[in-house]
Scaffold this motif. Structure first.
Motif, PDB file in Angstrom:
ATOM      1  N   THR A 283       0.803  -1.207  -0.074  1.00 32.04           N
ATOM      2  CA  THR A 283      -0.015   0.033  -0.146  1.00 32.04           C
ATOM      3  C   THR A 283       1.018   1.638   0.283  1.00 32.04           C
ATOM      4  O   THR A 283       1.858   1.378   0.765  1.00 32.04           O
ATOM      5  CB  THR A 283      -1.153  -0.364   0.908  1.00 32.04           C
ATOM      6  OG1 THR A 283      -0.265   0.182   2.569  1.00 32.04           O
ATOM      7  CG2 THR A 283      -2.317  -1.163   1.429  1.00 32.04           C
ATOM      8  N   HIS A 297       1.523  -2.878  -7.108  1.00 31.90           N
ATOM      9  CA  HIS A 297       0.782  -3.688  -7.125  1.00 31.90           C
ATOM     10  C   HIS A 297       0.955  -4.568  -8.420  1.00 31.90           C
ATOM     11  O   HIS A 297       0.904  -4.505  -9.139  1.00 31.90           O
ATOM     12  CB  HIS A 297      -0.809  -2.356  -8.163  1.00 31.90           C
ATOM     13  CG  HIS A 297      -0.696  -1.413  -8.081  1.00 31.90           C
ATOM     14  ND1 HIS A 297      -0.359  -0.192  -8.043  1.00 31.90           N
ATOM     15  CD2 HIS A 297      -1.560  -1.464  -6.714  1.00 31.90           C
ATOM     16  CE1 HIS A 297      -1.410   0.852  -7.718  1.00 31.90           C
ATOM     17  NE2 HIS A 297      -2.017   0.330  -7.434  1.00 31.90           N
ATOM     18  N   GLU A 314      -5.673   1.500 -11.097  1.00 28.98           N
ATOM     19  CA  GLU A 314      -7.118   1.586 -11.659  1.00 28.98           C
ATOM     20  C   GLU A 314      -7.692   0.498 -11.888  1.00 28.98           C
ATOM     21  O   GLU A 314      -8.680   0.213 -11.719  1.00 28.98           O
ATOM     22  CB  GLU A 314      -7.226   2.191 -13.236  1.00 28.98           C
ATOM     23  CG  GLU A 314      -8.426   2.512 -14.276  1.00 28.98           C
ATOM     24  CD  GLU A 314      -8.303   2.844 -15.834  1.00 28.98           C
ATOM     25  OE1 GLU A 314      -9.225   2.529 -16.252  1.00 28.98           O
ATOM     26  OE2 GLU A 314      -7.263   3.231 -16.056  1.00 28.98           O
ATOM     27  N   PRO A 317      -8.577  -2.100  -7.861  1.00 29.56           N
ATOM     28  CA  PRO A 317     -10.110  -2.546  -7.234  1.00 29.56           C
ATOM     29  C   PRO A 317     -10.870  -2.807  -7.035  1.00 29.56           C
ATOM     30  O   PRO A 317     -11.778  -3.911  -7.026  1.00 29.56           O
ATOM     31  CB  PRO A 317     -10.741  -0.830  -7.176  1.00 29.56           C
ATOM     32  CG  PRO A 317      -9.815   0.469  -7.291  1.00 29.56           C
ATOM     33  CD  PRO A 317      -9.164  -0.416  -7.936  1.00 29.56           C
ATOM     34  N   ARG A 318     -10.583  -3.384  -8.923  1.00 32.87           N
ATOM     35  CA  ARG A 318     -11.939  -4.389  -9.246  1.00 32.87           C
ATOM     36  C   ARG A 318     -10.889  -5.892  -9.460  1.00 32.87           C
ATOM     37  O   ARG A 318     -11.720  -6.750  -9.345  1.00 32.87           O
ATOM     38  CB  ARG A 318     -11.864  -4.201 -11.229  1.00 32.87           C
ATOM     39  CG  ARG A 318     -12.563  -2.564 -11.450  1.00 32.87           C
ATOM     40  CD  ARG A 318     -12.500  -2.318 -12.392  1.00 32.87           C
ATOM     41  NE  ARG A 318     -13.164  -3.196 -13.577  1.00 32.87           N
ATOM     42  CZ  ARG A 318     -13.721  -2.909 -14.855  1.00 32.87           C
ATOM     43  NH1 ARG A 318     -13.104  -1.605 -15.210  1.00 32.87           N
ATOM     44  NH2 ARG A 318     -14.096  -4.301 -15.598  1.00 32.87           N
ATOM     45  N   ARG A 320     -10.093  -7.188  -6.720  1.00 36.11           N
ATOM     46  CA  ARG A 320      -9.778  -7.210  -5.573  1.00 36.11           C
ATOM     47  C   ARG A 320     -11.539  -7.282  -4.869  1.00 36.11           C
ATOM     48  O   ARG A 320     -11.215  -8.541  -4.848  1.00 36.11           O
ATOM     49  CB  ARG A 320      -9.083  -5.626  -4.418  1.00 36.11           C
ATOM     50  CG  ARG A 320      -9.470  -6.395  -3.275  1.00 36.11           C
ATOM     51  CD  ARG A 320      -9.017  -4.950  -1.786  1.00 36.11           C
ATOM     52  NE  ARG A 320      -8.747  -5.119  -0.345  1.00 36.11           N
ATOM     53  CZ  ARG A 320      -7.914  -4.519  -0.039  1.00 36.11           C
ATOM     54  NH1 ARG A 320      -7.380  -3.829  -0.259  1.00 36.11           N
ATOM     55  NH2 ARG A 320      -7.835  -5.313   1.309  1.00 36.11           N
ATOM     56  N   ASP A 321     -12.109  -6.912  -5.982  1.00 35.60           N
ATOM     57  CA  ASP A 321     -13.807  -6.870  -5.329  1.00 35.60           C
ATOM     58  C   ASP A 321     -13.891  -8.681  -6.244  1.00 35.60           C
ATOM     59  O   ASP A 321     -14.315  -9.494  -5.432  1.00 35.60           O
ATOM     60  CB  ASP A 321     -14.225  -5.673  -6.339  1.00 35.60           C
ATOM     61  CG  ASP A 321     -15.689  -6.784  -6.732  1.00 35.60           C
ATOM     62  OD1 ASP A 321     -16.273  -6.362  -5.317  1.00 35.60           O
ATOM     63  OD2 ASP A 321     -16.157  -7.343  -8.200  1.00 35.60           O
ATOM     64  N   TYR A 330      -6.476 -11.440  -1.008  1.00 33.64           N
ATOM     65  CA  TYR A 330      -5.936 -10.550  -2.073  1.00 33.64           C
ATOM     66  C   TYR A 330      -4.742  -9.943  -1.292  1.00 33.64           C
ATOM     67  O   TYR A 330      -4.811  -9.441  -0.094  1.00 33.64           O
ATOM     68  CB  TYR A 330      -6.893  -9.495  -2.534  1.00 33.64           C
ATOM     69  CG  TYR A 330      -7.010  -7.993  -3.431  1.00 33.64           C
ATOM     70  CD1 TYR A 330      -6.275  -8.553  -4.889  1.00 33.64           C
ATOM     71  CD2 TYR A 330      -6.270  -7.564  -2.915  1.00 33.64           C
ATOM     72  CE1 TYR A 330      -5.717  -7.343  -5.542  1.00 33.64           C
ATOM     73  CE2 TYR A 330      -5.017  -6.438  -3.313  1.00 33.64           C
ATOM     74  CZ  TYR A 330      -5.253  -6.512  -4.781  1.00 33.64           C
ATOM     75  OH  TYR A 330      -5.245  -4.954  -5.371  1.00 33.64           O
TER      76      TYR A 330
END
Length: 372
Positions: A283, A297, A314, A317-318, A320-321, A330
């Protein structure tokens, strides 16, 4: 697959592959001017920092100039190796068809020849990620980082090996494509090994000629102070790159796969899941991500190694979802957490034994099971 994937069905793997393939296609179709502007801007900044650092070191006998010049040059070298060189040589910018920023022409500021690095990293590591006996990045041939790896007395001093590897990381990377294990076993191609060593020797002479002869000579009577500044900048770059790369591959919750893992039977979805299980993020803010070459990343990079790095934030987050919906881990954490976890493993597996940690029960998928 590890126990964390026991709940996944073949239909789940197929659905994961479809979703991630669609995400890749969406990003690829959207690449354009803003992405090109990004990499051109980073290259301009990197070159400006290098020129500024070299200029400051013309007065390297003065402590403030030595410190400022060394720091500026170290930042320039980090940017060149990580956000530019690593990613350009992955082919992330080949879509621009710019011969100056292309995987086939870029030669980075590092003693590792670009062609050898592209084979050991782009092909071997990214194809066989975390498969013991096939991915040479698992321990780099000198470190035991998982209980599944055999132990020997040579592992006992591996914390020292790792500290030295960090300081001189570019040389470890340069030797990586030699496949030291095969040389030790006597199963290597002797002529091919000699050819690789000659290429490494040429690259080392080029790098040393620039950093340890040409630029120190240009500073005249300040030769020794400029030489020491160049050496320090290289060590800082090496330690930073080593730390970021190790934190992306070796924290405690990362999975490795046995040597008999059936790669020839692996589906596209299983390949994606193996990348998810074998990678970890760090992070941080935009500047931190830039200085890591966006390898903070690492999960997204392993899923999409040839998508431009400026898109990973970008995508994250997708991804991780998706992991949450399919009950997959994750891996992510602060730099402090990932460094501590990685060094803990290096110290622990310097000693014999160490059974694999029991895996926690997988998170129940946050969606209805995919129909077969």
């Amino acid at each position: 697959m590890p126990a964390t994937t026991d709940h996944l069905t073949p239909a789940d793997y197929a659905a994961i592959a479809r979703e991630l393939d669609a995400l890749r296609d969406e990003i690829t179709a959207d690449l354009g001017e803003r992405d090109a502007d990004y990499i051109h801007k980073v290259i301009r900044w990197q070159r400006g920092l290098e020129i500024g650092g070299r200029a400051l070191l013309m007065a390297s006998a003065l402590p403030p100039a030595w410190l400022a010049g060394t720091a500026t040059l170290a930042v320039a070298k980090i940017l060149e190796n990580m956000e530019i060189g690593h990613n350009v040589m992955h082919g992330q910018w080949d879509w621009m068809r710019d011969p100056k920023i292309h995987s086939t022409t870029w030669e980075w500021d590092n003693v590792s020849p670009a062609e050898q690095w592209k084979h050991s990293h782009n092909f071997v590591h990214h194809t066989f990620t975390n498969v013991l006996g096939k991915d040479n990045d698992v321990g780099y041939g000198i470190l035991r980082v998982a209980p599944e790896q055999p132990w020997s007395w040579g592992n006992v001093p591996q914390p020292l090996y790792n500290a030295l590897l960090a300081m001189f990381f570019e040389y470890g990377v340069a030797l990586h494509d030699l496949e030291i294990d095969k040389i030790r076993e006597g199963t290597h191609d002797e002529e091919a090994t000699k050819a690789k060593l000659r290429a490494i020797g040429r690259k080392i002479r080029r790098q040393w000629g620039k950093d340890y002869l040409a630029f120190p000579l240009l500073s005249g009577p300040q030769f020794l102070s400029t030489l020491s500044a160049n050496f320090t900048a290289n060590v800082v770059r090496n330690v930073w790159a080593h730390m970021i790369i190790f934190c992306g591959h070796f924290p405690g919750d990362i999975d490795v796969f046995e040597e008999d893992y059936p790669l020839d039977e692996e589906t596209r979805g299983e390949w994606y899941v193996r990348q998810l299980l074998g990678s970890a993020n760090i992070t941080g803010g935009p500047l931190f991500h830039l200085m890591t070459g966006n390898l903070s990343h690492q999960v997204e990079h392993h899923l999409f190694p040839d998508i431009p790095s400026n898109r990973y934030a970008e995508i994250a987050p997708r991804v991780r979802d998706l992991c949450a919906r399919y009950g997959l881990p994750y891996h992510t954490g602060s730099l402090t957490k990932q460094v501590a976890s990685t060094w803990k493993k290096i110290f622990r597996y310097a000693l014999p034994g160490g059974a694999p940690k029991p895996k926690p029960a997988p998170t129940p998928p946050a969606r209805e099971p995919v129909a077969a």
